[in-house]
Design an enzyme around this catalytic site. Structure first.
Site, PDB file in Angstrom:
ATOM      1  CB  SER A  84     -35.119  36.979 -45.730  1.00 27.39           C
ATOM      2  OG  SER A  84     -36.494  37.285 -45.631  1.00 27.39           O
TER       3      SER A  84
ATOM      4  CE1 TYR B  59     -36.620  33.994 -49.903  1.00 26.21           C
ATOM      5  CE2 TYR B  59     -37.551  34.737 -47.831  1.00 26.21           C
ATOM      6  CZ  TYR B  59     -36.774  34.976 -48.947  1.00 26.21           C
ATOM      7  OH  TYR B  59     -36.150  36.185 -49.091  1.00 26.21           O
TER       8      TYR B  59
END
Length: 166
Positions: free
Chosen positions: A124, A137
């Site tokens: 990501s 995350y």
């Protein structure tokens, strides 16, 4: 759909049986569907026991595996002190540990594919930057990035390449 449109045979894994079936139905309507093998595998990748069993299950329909795309992921919002330890661990299990476990499980099949093979790990933008409120995350996606970069170096010269997508 891009892999399917290019003639790829697909083994799709998700915990959502209805979503998998909807994806298979959509692929069945695309050009070339009659020559494409698509298998559906309902599995919760937060369960470590699932990872080593998947290659044999996939091999029942797909005797040759030359691409593994690790795309499973979940997100949690909240500052580090607000996220429960069990939630943080759950996210890491899916976003990072499943990537490692599935890569370990499928690597023998990828090596045996008889030609170029590839592991594609989806990280990501948060594997490159670390905004507040995204400690879990971001940590998981940095871990995917580091694992992928190191594995790429370890597999240099082998038929298996590694790509990390941000």
């Amino acid at each position: 759909t891009g892999l399917a449109d290019a003639g790829g045979h697909l083994a799709l894994v998700d915990r959502d049986a209805e979503g998998l079936q909807a994806t298979a139905d959509a692929l069945a309507r695309r050009p070339g569907a009659a020559t494409r093998r698509v298998s559906l595998h309902v599995a919760d990748l937060s369960d470590r026991a699932v990872w080593p069993a998947l290659p044999a299950v996939v091999a029942a329909t797909h005797p040759r595996v030359d691409l593994l795309v690790n795309n499973a992921g979940v997100a949690l919002g909240g500052r580090f002190e607000e996220v429960a330890a069990e939630d943080f661990d759950w996210l890491m299990r899916i976003n990072f540990e499943a990537v490692v476990g599935l890569t370990r499980a499928f690597l023998p099949a990828l090596r045996a594919a008889g030609g170029p093979a590839r592991v594609v790990n989806v990280s990501s933008l948060y594997g490159l930057i670390s905004p507040p409120g995204q400690a879990a995350y971001s940590a998981s996606k940095f871990a995917v990035r580091g694992f992928s970069n190191a594995l790429r170096q370890e597999l240099r010269g082998s038929p298996v390449g590694v790509t990390v997508v941000h």
